[in-house]
Design an enzyme around this catalytic site. Structure first.
Site, PDB file in Angstrom:
ATOM      1  N   THR A 184      25.241  26.427 -64.708  1.00 32.78           N
ATOM      2  CA  THR A 184      23.599  25.277 -64.883  1.00 32.78           C
ATOM      3  C   THR A 184      23.891  24.887 -66.744  1.00 32.78           C
ATOM      4  O   THR A 184      24.442  26.227 -67.053  1.00 32.78           O
ATOM      5  CB  THR A 184      22.133  26.246 -64.624  1.00 32.78           C
ATOM      6  OG1 THR A 184      22.342  25.504 -63.377  1.00 32.78           O
ATOM      7  CG2 THR A 184      21.255  25.109 -65.531  1.00 32.78           C
ATOM      8  N   ARG A 212      16.711  22.799 -50.815  1.00 29.64           N
ATOM      9  CA  ARG A 212      15.881  23.518 -52.154  1.00 29.64           C
ATOM     10  C   ARG A 212      16.325  23.239 -53.617  1.00 29.64           C
ATOM     11  O   ARG A 212      17.042  23.022 -53.922  1.00 29.64           O
ATOM     12  CB  ARG A 212      17.355  24.629 -52.109  1.00 29.64           C
ATOM     13  CG  ARG A 212      16.792  26.358 -52.645  1.00 29.64           C
ATOM     14  CD  ARG A 212      17.459  26.638 -53.929  1.00 29.64           C
ATOM     15  NE  ARG A 212      17.222  27.591 -54.761  1.00 29.64           N
ATOM     16  CZ  ARG A 212      17.883  26.862 -55.915  1.00 29.64           C
ATOM     17  NH1 ARG A 212      18.928  26.325 -56.792  1.00 29.64           N
ATOM     18  NH2 ARG A 212      17.713  28.666 -56.897  1.00 29.64           N
ATOM     19  N   GLY A 214      15.723  24.457 -57.344  1.00 33.48           N
ATOM     20  CA  GLY A 214      15.580  25.726 -58.056  1.00 33.48           C
ATOM     21  C   GLY A 214      14.705  25.168 -59.551  1.00 33.48           C
ATOM     22  O   GLY A 214      13.661  24.622 -59.426  1.00 33.48           O
ATOM     23  N   ASP A 215      14.952  26.510 -60.673  1.00 35.34           N
ATOM     24  CA  ASP A 215      13.849  26.072 -61.321  1.00 35.34           C
ATOM     25  C   ASP A 215      13.761  24.932 -62.468  1.00 35.34           C
ATOM     26  O   ASP A 215      13.227  24.786 -63.646  1.00 35.34           O
ATOM     27  CB  ASP A 215      13.844  27.436 -61.985  1.00 35.34           C
ATOM     28  CG  ASP A 215      15.362  27.391 -62.971  1.00 35.34           C
ATOM     29  OD1 ASP A 215      16.705  27.304 -62.275  1.00 35.34           O
ATOM     30  OD2 ASP A 215      15.385  27.591 -63.928  1.00 35.34           O
ATOM     31  N   THR A 235      17.951  29.281 -67.573  1.00 36.62           N
ATOM     32  CA  THR A 235      19.895  29.466 -66.399  1.00 36.62           C
ATOM     33  C   THR A 235      19.690  30.639 -65.240  1.00 36.62           C
ATOM     34  O   THR A 235      19.260  31.949 -66.215  1.00 36.62           O
ATOM     35  CB  THR A 235      21.069  28.849 -66.855  1.00 36.62           C
ATOM     36  OG1 THR A 235      21.987  28.815 -65.602  1.00 36.62           O
ATOM     37  CG2 THR A 235      21.451  29.758 -68.079  1.00 36.62           C
ATOM     38  N   GLY A 238      17.563  30.986 -60.064  1.00 36.92           N
ATOM     39  CA  GLY A 238      16.634  29.918 -60.174  1.00 36.92           C
ATOM     40  C   GLY A 238      14.737  30.447 -58.754  1.00 36.92           C
ATOM     41  O   GLY A 238      13.445  30.158 -60.329  1.00 36.92           O
TER      42      GLY A 238
END
Ligand code: ASP
Length: 317
Positions: A184, A212, A214-215, A235, A238
């Protein structure tokens, strides 16, 4: 730091099992050069009196086009062989934020995240709706094949093969990239006006499914910025960063507890998250121009600069 610098900037290109012994000289030079160019883009904006927000957007846009990183072109593939991109940006001067999840046709998800922040009444848009918003606002649209790279495609095939061997298709657990490199990208900056900004952009995790997120598109988890303390971009795995609200947690420790950026960031990444098994790292800059870049994995592509200091690194020291 005694005197506040006129600007400060830090970037990451993902954390993970990045070991010197697994790296060819050629690949290492390519990563160092890409980090150098990305950093220079942000530095130029800031040196010329530009805003932290512009520095973050421009730096990440470049990284999104660079196939070495897991964002934009070079993003990892989902279980179904698609690229679904997530990004977010936050303006520390006014707590405005924008984010997008699961877009497949927008060349620069970070630009879209900023458009969501500035041109919509919302914070987070996803999927087809986010793409429609991009089209309506004249953003650059590309064919989904723009994001394809052979490397990432092969990573997916490896994971799928393993799954098939183990008879594990349909496994609900998140599958980390086969090479354990997250990739990321993120950028945090402090500008000459004293404003902070943070942004993050990703393809997520290889073999992800069911739309999905992630963060990275979650404000407070993967990205956070507020002028009263710091700007943060994360990074790593997540799900952990969401559960522990990592980016906001760092801001809160600095703001409420008065901890130094370095102490707080190190505690969150190398103690709290590590104990729970959450792999990854973050980059952060505080309102005084201090920078922290801790990670609990083998390596993290990273770089920072402020007047008189400039560093680009990949591995643990
Ligand atoms: N944090 C990202 C995610 O979980 C992955 C990464 O940082 O590489 O989607």
């Amino acid at each position: 730091m005694d005197t506040k610098p006129p600007y400060a900037i830090a970037i990451h290109g993902g954390a993970g099992t990045i070991l010197k012994e697994n790296m060819t000289e050629e690949k290492e030079s390519a990563y160092l050069a890409a980090l150098d160019t990305a950093l220079s883009i942000g530095e130029t904006v800031l040196k010329n009196g530009g805003s932290a927000l512009d520095a973050v957007e421009k730096t990440i846009s470049y990284m999104e086009d660079c196939p070495l990183f897991n964002s934009g072109r070079g993003a990892v593939f989902t279980h179904d062989g698609k690229n679904e991109l997530d990004a977010s940006i936050m303006d520390g001067s006014n707590q405005m934020a924008g984010a997008v999840g699961g877009v497949s046709t927008v060349r620069h998800p970070i630009v879209l995240a900023r458009a969501v922040m500035e041109k919509s009444p919302h914070v987070l848009l996803s999927g087809r709706g986010a793409e429609q918003f991009a089209e309506e606002n004249g953003l650059e649209i590309v064919d989904p094949s723009w994001f394809y790279t052979e490397d990432r495609w092969n990573s997916l095939q490896k994971v799928l093969e393993k799954e098939n061997q183990n008879g594990k298709t349909g496994d609900a657990s998140p599958v980390i990239n086969s090479d354990h490199k997250f990739g990321t990208v993120g950028c945090v900056a402090l500008d000459s006006q004293g404003n902070l900004a943070a942004g993050t952009s990703t393809g997520g995790m290889t073999n992800k499914r069911w739309n999905r997120f992630g963060d990275s598109p979650v404000i407070g988890a993967g990205t956070y910025a507020s002028n009263d303390a710091c700007a943060v971009s994360c990074t790593g795995h997540g799900e952990y960063f969401i559960r522990y609200s990592v980016a906001h947690d760092l801001w809160a420790r600095v703001n409420y507890l008065g901890e130094s950026l370095e102490t707080a960031a190190d505690y969150i990444i190398n103690q709290k998250l590590k104990e729970k098994g959450g792999e990854g790292g973050l980059i952060a800059v505080d309102k005084n121009g201090n920078i922290a870049m801790p990670f609990n994995s083998a390596g993290m592509y990273r770089a920072y600069s402020k007047p008189g200091e400039r560093e680009i690194n990949i591995y643990k020291e």
